[in-house]
Design a protein around this motif. Structure first.
Motif, PDB file in Angstrom:
ATOM      1  N   LEU A  81     -30.740  38.234  25.871  1.00 36.66           N
ATOM      2  CA  LEU A  81     -30.147  37.535  25.589  1.00 36.66           C
ATOM      3  C   LEU A  81     -30.060  38.097  27.633  1.00 36.66           C
ATOM      4  N   GLU A  82     -29.750  37.424  28.314  1.00 35.14           N
ATOM      5  CA  GLU A  82     -29.526  37.085  28.869  1.00 35.14           C
ATOM      6  C   GLU A  82     -28.731  36.797  30.169  1.00 35.14           C
ATOM      7  N   ILE A  83     -28.189  38.031  30.987  1.00 38.76           N
ATOM      8  CA  ILE A  83     -26.813  37.078  31.092  1.00 38.76           C
ATOM      9  C   ILE A  83     -26.047  37.689  33.089  1.00 38.76           C
ATOM     10  N   ASP A  84     -26.437  36.902  33.827  1.00 45.02           N
ATOM     11  CA  ASP A  84     -25.956  36.559  35.065  1.00 45.02           C
ATOM     12  C   ASP A  84     -24.689  37.020  35.946  1.00 45.02           C
ATOM     13  N   VAL A  85     -24.501  37.470  36.284  1.00 42.73           N
ATOM     14  CA  VAL A  85     -23.190  38.209  36.479  1.00 42.73           C
ATOM     15  C   VAL A  85     -22.866  38.663  38.016  1.00 42.73           C
ATOM     16  N   PHE A  86     -21.438  37.257  38.497  1.00 44.32           N
ATOM     17  CA  PHE A  86     -21.012  37.426  40.099  1.00 44.32           C
ATOM     18  C   PHE A  86     -19.568  38.394  40.313  1.00 44.32           C
ATOM     19  N   ALA A  87     -19.195  39.616  40.959  1.00 39.15           N
ATOM     20  CA  ALA A  87     -18.522  40.276  41.966  1.00 39.15           C
ATOM     21  C   ALA A  87     -17.384  39.192  42.012  1.00 39.15           C
ATOM     22  N   LEU A 114      -9.276  31.576  32.949  1.00 37.30           N
ATOM     23  CA  LEU A 114      -9.724  33.356  33.311  1.00 37.30           C
ATOM     24  C   LEU A 114     -11.068  33.230  34.580  1.00 37.30           C
ATOM     25  N   MET A 115     -11.002  32.124  35.072  1.00 39.76           N
ATOM     26  CA  MET A 115     -11.871  32.474  36.548  1.00 39.76           C
ATOM     27  C   MET A 115     -10.906  32.868  37.632  1.00 39.76           C
ATOM     28  N   LYS A 116      -9.383  32.755  37.440  1.00 39.81           N
ATOM     29  CA  LYS A 116      -8.768  33.409  38.025  1.00 39.81           C
ATOM     30  C   LYS A 116      -8.381  34.695  38.523  1.00 39.81           C
ATOM     31  N   LYS A 117      -8.648  35.137  37.699  1.00 39.71           N
ATOM     32  CA  LYS A 117      -8.272  36.997  37.202  1.00 39.71           C
ATOM     33  C   LYS A 117      -9.397  37.257  38.138  1.00 39.71           C
ATOM     34  N   SER A 118      -9.344  39.091  38.473  1.00 37.77           N
ATOM     35  CA  SER A 118     -10.036  39.650  39.143  1.00 37.77           C
ATOM     36  C   SER A 118     -11.136  39.646  38.182  1.00 37.77           C
ATOM     37  N   GLY A 119     -12.279  40.216  38.667  1.00 40.97           N
ATOM     38  CA  GLY A 119     -13.854  40.506  37.732  1.00 40.97           C
ATOM     39  C   GLY A 119     -14.883  40.069  37.510  1.00 40.97           C
ATOM     40  N   PHE A 120     -16.040  40.469  36.738  1.00 41.70           N
ATOM     41  CA  PHE A 120     -16.764  40.017  36.831  1.00 41.70           C
ATOM     42  C   PHE A 120     -16.988  38.844  36.273  1.00 41.70           C
ATOM     43  N   PHE A 137     -17.472  38.578  32.074  1.00 37.12           N
ATOM     44  CA  PHE A 137     -18.660  39.544  31.727  1.00 37.12           C
ATOM     45  C   PHE A 137     -18.057  40.050  30.496  1.00 37.12           C
ATOM     46  N   GLU A 138     -16.095  40.178  30.893  1.00 37.96           N
ATOM     47  CA  GLU A 138     -15.506  40.662  30.039  1.00 37.96           C
ATOM     48  C   GLU A 138     -15.797  40.132  28.790  1.00 37.96           C
ATOM     49  N   ILE A 139     -15.350  39.094  28.744  1.00 40.16           N
ATOM     50  CA  ILE A 139     -15.481  38.344  27.258  1.00 40.16           C
ATOM     51  C   ILE A 139     -17.114  38.473  26.659  1.00 40.16           C
ATOM     52  N   CYS A 140     -18.518  38.183  27.627  1.00 35.74           N
ATOM     53  CA  CYS A 140     -19.138  38.137  26.968  1.00 35.74           C
ATOM     54  C   CYS A 140     -19.218  39.798  26.416  1.00 35.74           C
ATOM     55  N   LEU A 141     -18.741  40.271  26.541  1.00 37.53           N
ATOM     56  CA  LEU A 141     -19.239  41.781  25.707  1.00 37.53           C
ATOM     57  C   LEU A 141     -18.273  42.083  25.023  1.00 37.53           C
ATOM     58  N   GLN A 142     -16.987  41.745  24.446  1.00 34.91           N
ATOM     59  CA  GLN A 142     -16.141  40.873  23.413  1.00 34.91           C
ATOM     60  C   GLN A 142     -16.800  40.675  22.754  1.00 34.91           C
ATOM     61  N   GLU A 143     -17.781  39.270  22.859  1.00 34.49           N
ATOM     62  CA  GLU A 143     -17.885  38.541  21.815  1.00 34.49           C
ATOM     63  C   GLU A 143     -19.708  39.189  21.565  1.00 34.49           C
ATOM     64  N   LEU A 186     -19.181  47.953  37.396  1.00 39.25           N
ATOM     65  CA  LEU A 186     -19.645  46.596  36.337  1.00 39.25           C
ATOM     66  C   LEU A 186     -20.156  48.348  35.174  1.00 39.25           C
ATOM     67  N   ASP A 187     -20.478  49.092  35.481  1.00 38.20           N
ATOM     68  CA  ASP A 187     -20.463  50.272  34.584  1.00 38.20           C
ATOM     69  C   ASP A 187     -19.913  50.631  33.422  1.00 38.20           C
ATOM     70  N   LYS A 188     -18.194  50.554  34.673  1.00 36.51           N
ATOM     71  CA  LYS A 188     -17.142  51.021  33.317  1.00 36.51           C
ATOM     72  C   LYS A 188     -17.104  49.607  32.070  1.00 36.51           C
ATOM     73  N   VAL A 189     -16.669  48.480  32.977  1.00 35.53           N
ATOM     74  CA  VAL A 189     -16.455  47.656  31.656  1.00 35.53           C
ATOM     75  C   VAL A 189     -18.044  47.089  30.740  1.00 35.53           C
ATOM     76  N   ILE A 190     -18.694  47.523  30.436  1.00 33.11           N
ATOM     77  CA  ILE A 190     -19.798  47.948  29.936  1.00 33.11           C
ATOM     78  C   ILE A 190     -19.251  49.009  28.825  1.00 33.11           C
ATOM     79  N   PHE A 191     -19.324  49.900  29.413  1.00 31.74           N
ATOM     80  CA  PHE A 191     -18.608  51.387  28.604  1.00 31.74           C
ATOM     81  C   PHE A 191     -17.301  51.178  28.218  1.00 31.74           C
ATOM     82  N   LYS A 192     -16.316  50.614  28.894  1.00 28.20           N
ATOM     83  CA  LYS A 192     -15.381  50.207  27.924  1.00 28.20           C
ATOM     84  C   LYS A 192     -15.209  49.230  26.704  1.00 28.20           C
ATOM     85  N   GLU A 193     -15.783  47.906  26.827  1.00 27.42           N
ATOM     86  CA  GLU A 193     -16.031  46.933  26.067  1.00 27.42           C
ATOM     87  C   GLU A 193     -16.699  47.402  24.363  1.00 27.42           C
TER      88      GLU A 193
END
Length: 355
Positions: A81-87, A114-120, A137-143, A186-193
């Motif tokens: 898969l390919e995922i683009d992320v914006f801070a 969802l776009m109003k919240k902070s995060g990638f 990005f969190e939602i992608c990782l949770q999926e 970004l790493d923190k989100v990956i490890f967390k999810e």
């Protein structure tokens, strides 16, 4: 009916796994097909036509593709898969795409806010190409984790991750810059999810070797037995952002993601060679590197029903082959569809072996 569908799905999964069922082969001994910009949903017609009319100097045909949901792609057997992320550290930066001010849409955008919240955030281009199957990005990782938990022992999934920033567009929207601190987040989100148990990390591959590249050149990739049920992230950047991610992390120590470091660098392990006809690919694969290449780009091959780049990609031994067309186009008329000869998306690697 549900039982029939489940049986068909299960049969397809078993067939896919049978191609790489030897637990002792390494992850560089397989070849997988996956999707490019996997989250992307097509630009609505009115906005596409209006943007094209305003900028007649270039064609937007390369944006005429779309994808089914990420879980559907994984269920179909895709393993890249390919995922683009914006801070978006404060939140709301991309909550109202300006393209919707010039072309009204019947389709609601971000109805849950969802776009109003902070995060990638996950999409292709600010204000223009913003339709996505997972807003954050969190939602992608949770999926991904939900699917992985429901499919234990799946073939590892390779994920190319493209952090995006840069200059302001013609609407005046400038993406937030990636910095070492943003990459840490970004790493923190990956490890967390996902957690370490779901990841193939540079530390895992490096092991007791001095550098990551030394480990790779000594074929210290994990076996399928150890890699099944995990995800392998690879940063799709050259230059400044790639170097920022590696800064203060020799051989990517402690990092979640591999980078596109050139051979000879301590971090070299997985490389992008998007031209599948590049004669270097097979030699790099034989040395031990994992290579990502493309079967098609900008809709050109699909429109011409041209499989030459896909054939070159297969022959090269590149472990990761991306396409926009694991299913035929729903936007223009073409039979073009990328899959292996047995209708699967995973097979033993023709260069490194794997049977």
């Amino acid at each position: 009916m549900k039982q029939i569908l489940f049986t068909l799905f299960l049969a397809g999964t078993i067939h896919c796994s049978a191609q790489v069922q030897n637990d002792n082969i390494k992850i560089n001994q397989i070849q997988v097909i996956g999707s490019h910009n996997s989250y992307r949903q097509a630009i609505e017609t009115d906005l596409y036509n209006m943007i094209q009319a305003k900028d007649t100097s270039r064609s937007l045909k390369g944006l005429q593709y779309t994808h089914i949901g990420i879980t559907e792609q994984l269920n179909k057997g895709l393993r890249n898969l390919e995922i683009d992320v914006f801070a978006d550290s404060k939140g709301g930066k991309y909550a109202h795409p300006k393209g919707l001010d010039i072309a009204k849409s019947q389709q609601a955008y971000d109805p849950d806010g969802l776009m109003k919240k902070s995060g990638f955030k996950v999409f292709h281009m600010p204000d223009i190409d913003f339709r996505t199957s997972c807003y954050t990005f969190e939602i992608c990782l949770q999926e991904l984790k939900k699917w992985s938990d429901a499919n234990p022992g799946h073939v590892p999934v390779f994920i190319t991750l493209e952090p995006k920033d840069g200059d302001a567009n013609f609407f005046g929207t400038k993406p937030e810059d990636f910095t070492p601190e943003v990459f840490d987040a970004l790493d923190k989100v990956i490890f967390k999810e996902l957690g370490n148990s779901k990841l193939i990390t540079p530390d895992m591959v490096r092991g007791k070797y001095k550098t990551l590249e030394e480990a790779v050149l000594n074929n210290n990739w994990p076996t399928m037995k150890k890699a099944k049920g995990r995800f392998f992230f690879l940063l799709d950047n050259n230059g400044a952002k790639r170097d920022l991610y590696a800064l203060n992390h020799p051989s990517l120590k402690g990092r979640a993601v591999f980078i596109n470091a050139e051979p000879g660098k301590p971090e070299a392990a997985a490389l992008f060679r998007n031209n599948s006809e590049d004669p270097e690919i097979a030699a790099l694969v034989q040395k031990g590197y994992i290579i990502r290449t493309r079967a098609d780009s900008d809709t050109k091959e699909a429109r011409a029903n041209d499989y030459s780049h896909f054939e070159a990609a297969k022959k090269s031994g590149a472990q990761i082959i991306t396409t926009d067309y694991y299913l035929p186009s729903t936007i223009f008329n073409s039979p073009y569809q990328i899959k292996f000869d047995d209708n699967t998306y995973v097979r033993p690697n023709p260069v490194t072996g794997g049977k």
